[in-house]
Design a protein around this motif. Structure first.
Motif, PDB file in Angstrom:
ATOM      1  N   HIS A 193      26.566  33.904  36.898  1.00  0.00           N
ATOM      2  CA  HIS A 193      27.384  32.830  37.476  1.00  0.00           C
ATOM      3  C   HIS A 193      28.816  32.925  36.970  1.00  0.00           C
ATOM      4  O   HIS A 193      29.767  32.812  37.726  1.00  0.00           O
ATOM      5  CB  HIS A 193      26.780  31.470  37.120  1.00  0.00           C
ATOM      6  N   ASN A 194      28.976  33.099  35.675  1.00  0.00           N
ATOM      7  CA  ASN A 194      30.301  33.278  35.073  1.00  0.00           C
ATOM      8  C   ASN A 194      30.484  34.755  34.731  1.00  0.00           C
ATOM      9  O   ASN A 194      30.461  35.150  33.569  1.00  0.00           O
ATOM     10  CB  ASN A 194      30.442  32.427  33.812  1.00  0.00           C
ATOM     11  N   GLY A 195      30.672  35.563  35.762  1.00  0.00           N
ATOM     12  CA  GLY A 195      30.849  36.994  35.567  1.00  0.00           C
ATOM     13  C   GLY A 195      32.287  37.398  35.837  1.00  0.00           C
ATOM     14  O   GLY A 195      33.072  36.646  36.417  1.00  0.00           O
ATOM     15  N   LEU A 196      32.652  38.604  35.427  1.00  0.00           N
ATOM     16  CA  LEU A 196      34.015  39.085  35.624  1.00  0.00           C
ATOM     17  C   LEU A 196      34.162  39.753  36.983  1.00  0.00           C
ATOM     18  O   LEU A 196      33.342  40.575  37.385  1.00  0.00           O
ATOM     19  CB  LEU A 196      34.394  40.072  34.521  1.00  0.00           C
ATOM     20  N   ASN A 197      35.240  39.392  37.679  1.00  0.00           N
ATOM     21  CA  ASN A 197      35.563  39.959  38.984  1.00  0.00           C
ATOM     22  C   ASN A 197      37.025  40.382  38.991  1.00  0.00           C
ATOM     23  O   ASN A 197      37.848  39.825  38.256  1.00  0.00           O
ATOM     24  CB  ASN A 197      35.338  38.930  40.096  1.00  0.00           C
ATOM     25  N   ILE A 198      37.359  41.331  39.864  1.00  0.00           N
ATOM     26  CA  ILE A 198      38.748  41.756  40.007  1.00  0.00           C
ATOM     27  C   ILE A 198      39.023  42.054  41.481  1.00  0.00           C
ATOM     28  O   ILE A 198      38.179  42.627  42.171  1.00  0.00           O
ATOM     29  CB  ILE A 198      39.055  42.980  39.114  1.00  0.00           C
ATOM     30  N   ALA A 199      40.198  41.615  41.958  1.00  0.00           N
ATOM     31  CA  ALA A 199      40.550  41.770  43.370  1.00  0.00           C
ATOM     32  C   ALA A 199      42.007  42.195  43.495  1.00  0.00           C
ATOM     33  O   ALA A 199      42.847  41.810  42.673  1.00  0.00           O
ATOM     34  CB  ALA A 199      40.325  40.452  44.114  1.00  0.00           C
ATOM     35  N   PRO A 200      42.342  42.981  44.525  1.00  0.00           N
ATOM     36  CA  PRO A 200      43.737  43.403  44.721  1.00  0.00           C
ATOM     37  C   PRO A 200      44.600  42.256  45.231  1.00  0.00           C
ATOM     38  O   PRO A 200      44.115  41.331  45.888  1.00  0.00           O
ATOM     39  CB  PRO A 200      43.617  44.510  45.769  1.00  0.00           C
ATOM     40  N   MET A 201      45.900  42.344  44.927  1.00  0.00           N
ATOM     41  CA  MET A 201      46.866  41.351  45.394  1.00  0.00           C
ATOM     42  C   MET A 201      48.011  42.074  46.101  1.00  0.00           C
ATOM     43  O   MET A 201      48.444  43.140  45.666  1.00  0.00           O
ATOM     44  CB  MET A 201      47.415  40.526  44.227  1.00  0.00           C
ATOM     45  N   SER A 202      48.517  41.479  47.178  1.00  0.00           N
ATOM     46  CA  SER A 202      49.663  42.056  47.878  1.00  0.00           C
ATOM     47  C   SER A 202      50.979  41.527  47.320  1.00  0.00           C
ATOM     48  O   SER A 202      52.038  42.126  47.528  1.00  0.00           O
ATOM     49  CB  SER A 202      49.573  41.764  49.375  1.00  0.00           C
ATOM     50  N   ASN A 203      50.924  40.413  46.617  1.00  0.00           N
ATOM     51  CA  ASN A 203      52.071  39.834  45.920  1.00  0.00           C
ATOM     52  C   ASN A 203      51.516  38.861  44.883  1.00  0.00           C
ATOM     53  O   ASN A 203      50.290  38.670  44.807  1.00  0.00           O
ATOM     54  CB  ASN A 203      53.047  39.166  46.904  1.00  0.00           C
ATOM     55  N   PRO A 204      52.351  38.225  44.073  1.00  0.00           N
ATOM     56  CA  PRO A 204      51.821  37.377  42.999  1.00  0.00           C
ATOM     57  C   PRO A 204      51.023  36.161  43.455  1.00  0.00           C
ATOM     58  O   PRO A 204      50.388  35.509  42.616  1.00  0.00           O
ATOM     59  CB  PRO A 204      53.089  36.941  42.252  1.00  0.00           C
ATOM     60  N   TYR A 205      51.028  35.843  44.738  1.00  0.00           N
ATOM     61  CA  TYR A 205      50.327  34.642  45.199  1.00  0.00           C
ATOM     62  C   TYR A 205      49.374  34.895  46.368  1.00  0.00           C
ATOM     63  O   TYR A 205      48.912  33.952  47.000  1.00  0.00           O
ATOM     64  CB  TYR A 205      51.342  33.564  45.595  1.00  0.00           C
ATOM     65  N   THR A 206      49.046  36.164  46.643  1.00  0.00           N
ATOM     66  CA  THR A 206      48.157  36.473  47.758  1.00  0.00           C
ATOM     67  C   THR A 206      47.107  37.497  47.351  1.00  0.00           C
ATOM     68  O   THR A 206      47.459  38.611  46.926  1.00  0.00           O
ATOM     69  CB  THR A 206      48.941  37.029  48.963  1.00  0.00           C
ATOM     70  N   VAL A 207      45.832  37.133  47.477  1.00  0.00           N
ATOM     71  CA  VAL A 207      44.739  38.083  47.268  1.00  0.00           C
ATOM     72  C   VAL A 207      44.538  38.844  48.568  1.00  0.00           C
ATOM     73  O   VAL A 207      44.365  38.237  49.629  1.00  0.00           O
ATOM     74  CB  VAL A 207      43.448  37.356  46.854  1.00  0.00           C
ATOM     75  N   SER A 208      44.556  40.169  48.499  1.00  0.00           N
ATOM     76  CA  SER A 208      44.569  40.979  49.717  1.00  0.00           C
ATOM     77  C   SER A 208      43.273  41.726  49.996  1.00  0.00           C
ATOM     78  O   SER A 208      43.200  42.502  50.946  1.00  0.00           O
ATOM     79  CB  SER A 208      45.717  41.993  49.642  1.00  0.00           C
ATOM     80  N   GLY A 209      42.244  41.508  49.190  1.00  0.00           N
ATOM     81  CA  GLY A 209      40.990  42.214  49.422  1.00  0.00           C
ATOM     82  C   GLY A 209      39.841  41.571  48.681  1.00  0.00           C
ATOM     83  O   GLY A 209      40.022  40.619  47.908  1.00  0.00           O
TER      84      GLY A 209
END
Length: 234
Positions: A193-209
């Motif tokens: 439930h509390n696991g580590l995740n990582i996602a790409p960002m296109s800028n400092p305020y937008t998750v892109s994937g």
């Protein structure tokens, strides 16, 4: 570059140094010079097994040094406060500045783990908040009005990886690698439930994937929180 000293020469130098030090008079401190009054609080604290954080008493600390000053945030609950001081030694007594409160009832409670980063000439403050229900924690980011980590700030965006658009998420951290940004956080994944995740960002305020789960090793089988990054030679 000068050649590396050979071991025999190092041993000889050490022996000579020891001989010289042996000839010097030994410095002693009179017993009266040690203050019993000053030693008592330290002894009492050691006996009680207590420790006082010299920087701040709040949880989830995050600190940056910028433009000659240290800036520190910790979890405060229903607001985000920041401490500023030219010295680490005076952070504990510095007066905090409230840099953010929110009137939106969906995200104005339980504000946790604020972190702030400078991108371009603006600062971005990442945090998690909910409506009073822990499972409703989501990630948000603020943007500064000027080039100052203490703000003022305005609300910028909710951070939602497409594959976890409405899932529990806390403890955002930002990775800068190869000219790109990545959002790391603790939240739901196939491992916990509390696991580590990582996602790409296109800028400092937008998750892109989509977010990718990290099956991080550790001593606790249920919780992985507070991801941070160390930069080699950085």
């Amino acid at each position: 570059m000068s050649p590396r000293p050979r071991p025999r020469l190092l041993l000889l130098a050490a022996a000579l140094l020891g001989l010289v030090l042996g000839l010097l008079p030994t410095a002693t401190v009179p017993a009266a010079a040690a203050s019993p009054a000053a030693a008592q609080p330290r002894a009492a604290a050691a006996a009680a097994g207590t420790f006082r954080n010299p920087l701040n008493t709040g949880p989830d600390p995050f600190m940056t040094h910028w433009n000659g000053a240290y800036y520190l945030t910790t979890t405060q609950g229903d607001s985000i406060k920041m401490w500023r001081s030219p010295s680490l030694g005076t952070l504990l007594t510095a007066d905090p500045v409230t840099v953010w409160t929110d009137t939106d009832p969906s995200r104005n409670r339980n504000m946790w783990a604020p972190e702030f980063y400078r991108f371009g000439d603006r600062w971005y403050l990442y945090y998690t908040a909910d409506d009073g229900i822990d499972e409703h924690h989501r990630l948000y980011v603020l943007e500064s009005e000027r080039d100052d980590p203490a703000g003022p700030y305005h609300f910028k965006a909710k951070l939602t990886p497409p594959n976890h658009a409405d899932d529990f998420a806390i403890d955002a951290g930002v990775l800068q690698l190869g000219g790109r940004l990545y959002l790391a956080y603790s939240g739901i994944n196939q491992y916990q439930h509390n696991g580590l995740n990582i996602a790409p960002m296109s800028n400092p305020y937008t998750v892109s994937g989509n977010a990718v789960a990290l099956d991080a090793a550790g001593g606790c089988p249920e919780v992985r929180e507070g991801p941070e990054f160390l930069y080699r030679n950085g």
